[in-house]
Design an enzyme around this catalytic site. Structure first.
Site, PDB file in Angstrom:
ATOM      1  CG  ASP A 198      34.132  50.682  46.757  1.00  0.00           C
ATOM      2  OD1 ASP A 198      33.717  51.106  45.761  1.00  0.00           O
ATOM      3  OD2 ASP A 198      33.781  49.439  46.987  1.00  0.00           O
ATOM      4  CB  ILE A 199      36.152  54.977  44.585  1.00  0.00           C
ATOM      5  CG1 ILE A 199      36.207  56.766  43.856  1.00  0.00           C
ATOM      6  CG2 ILE A 199      36.046  53.785  43.166  1.00  0.00           C
ATOM      7  CD1 ILE A 199      36.212  57.743  45.657  1.00  0.00           C
TER       8      ILE A 199
ATOM      9  CD  GLU B  20      36.250  46.711  40.474  1.00  0.00           C
ATOM     10  OE1 GLU B  20      35.535  47.179  40.326  1.00  0.00           O
ATOM     11  OE2 GLU B  20      36.900  48.118  40.684  1.00  0.00           O
TER      12      GLU B  20
ATOM     13  CG  HIS C 105      38.827  43.782  48.754  1.00  0.00           C
ATOM     14  ND1 HIS C 105      39.904  43.506  47.815  1.00  0.00           N
ATOM     15  CD2 HIS C 105      37.476  44.483  47.829  1.00  0.00           C
ATOM     16  CE1 HIS C 105      38.892  43.271  46.124  1.00  0.00           C
ATOM     17  NE2 HIS C 105      37.453  43.844  46.596  1.00  0.00           N
TER      18      HIS C 105
ATOM     19  CG  HIS D  85      33.238  44.598  49.223  1.00  0.00           C
ATOM     20  ND1 HIS D  85      33.021  46.093  48.504  1.00  0.00           N
ATOM     21  CD2 HIS D  85      34.305  43.465  48.498  1.00  0.00           C
ATOM     22  CE1 HIS D  85      33.611  45.972  47.094  1.00  0.00           C
ATOM     23  NE2 HIS D  85      33.710  44.197  47.252  1.00  0.00           N
TER      24      HIS D  85
HETATM   25  P1  AMP Z   1      35.649  43.423  44.040  1.00  0.00           P
HETATM   26  O1  AMP Z   1      37.051  43.258  43.344  1.00  0.00           O
HETATM   27  O2  AMP Z   1      34.789  42.558  42.663  1.00  0.00           O
HETATM   28  O3  AMP Z   1      35.253  43.267  45.458  1.00  0.00           O
HETATM   29  O4  AMP Z   1      35.305  45.240  43.484  1.00  0.00           O
HETATM   30  C1  AMP Z   1      36.343  46.181  44.284  1.00  0.00           C
HETATM   31  C2  AMP Z   1      36.022  46.711  44.802  1.00  0.00           C
HETATM   32  O5  AMP Z   1      37.153  48.255  44.898  1.00  0.00           O
HETATM   33  C3  AMP Z   1      34.465  48.009  44.349  1.00  0.00           C
HETATM   34  O6  AMP Z   1      33.979  47.695  44.789  1.00  0.00           O
HETATM   35  C4  AMP Z   1      35.414  49.500  43.693  1.00  0.00           C
HETATM   36  O7  AMP Z   1      34.062  49.874  43.654  1.00  0.00           O
HETATM   37  C5  AMP Z   1      36.409  49.610  44.776  1.00  0.00           C
HETATM   38  N1  AMP Z   1      37.586  50.805  44.254  1.00  0.00           N
HETATM   39  C6  AMP Z   1      37.848  49.769  42.798  1.00  0.00           C
HETATM   40  N2  AMP Z   1      39.198  50.908  42.568  1.00  0.00           N
HETATM   41  C7  AMP Z   1      39.054  51.898  44.101  1.00  0.00           C
HETATM   42  C8  AMP Z   1      39.515  53.431  44.587  1.00  0.00           C
HETATM   43  N3  AMP Z   1      40.723  53.416  43.628  1.00  0.00           N
HETATM   44  N4  AMP Z   1      39.102  53.492  45.959  1.00  0.00           N
HETATM   45  C9  AMP Z   1      38.209  53.033  46.436  1.00  0.00           C
HETATM   46  N5  AMP Z   1      37.517  51.687  46.224  1.00  0.00           N
HETATM   47  C10 AMP Z   1      37.894  51.546  44.772  1.00  0.00           C
END
Ligand code: AMP
Length: 133
Positions: free
Chosen positions: A29-30, A88, A93, A95
């Site tokens: 995760d970025i 988001e 996915h 975590h």
């Molecule tokens: P959520 O959809 O609420 O589970 O959160 C999406 C997660 O994806 C967040 O923790 C972001 O930091 C992560 N994220 C979004 N874009 C990227 C990316 N390009 N590379 C890695 N992680 C990402």
């Protein structure tokens, strides 16, 4: 339109790869809650994790289990915490977050800022362990 995670799978957007097989992909995760915070996705884009067909759903969790084992061996922590949100990014996915206390899984807290070198080293460490499992 393809999700940001599909773009990662297709190599259109860079990521710090932790593990993959032909159907699933894991990357850092970025905006990590902790060093080693990893996302595990099906390569096949489905928005909501509970809409995955039962076979793909089960395989995703089995793949995540193996990734969690590798993270636990590579990153000092008490446990690997699990969260599913998708608020988001509309691409299913999981975590996986290294934990030392309950507070470590609080998504409201300030995220870590790591350099590309630090991300790269963590990803490499986890992926090396993953390859031995
Ligand atoms: P959520 O959809 O609420 O589970 O959160 C999406 C997660 O994806 C967040 O923790 C972001 O930091 C992560 N994220 C979004 N874009 C990227 C990316 N390009 N590379 C890695 N992680 C990402």
């Amino acid at each position: 339109m393809a999700s940001v995670f599909t773009k990662i799978v297709n190599g259109e957007i860079p990521s710090y790869k932790v593990a993959c097989d032909d159907r699933y992909y894991a990357f850092l995760d970025i905006n990590p809650l902790a060093e080693g915070h990893t996302l595990v996705i099906p390569k096949h884009e489905v928005n909501y994790i509970f809409d995955l067909d039962p076979e793909e759903y089960s395989e995703l969790w089995l793949f995540a289990r193996k990734v969690a084992t590798a993270i636990k061996m590579a990153v000092p922590c008490k446990r690997i915490g699990v969260a599913v949100m998708g608020m988001e990014v509309p691409h299913a996915h999981i975590h996986l977050v290294p934990l030392n206390s309950e507070a470590d899984l609080d998504f409201r807290k300030k995220k870590l800022v790591l350099t590309p070198d630090e991300f790269g080293k963590i990803a490499e460490k986890i992926s090396k362990v993953f390859e031995t499992l």
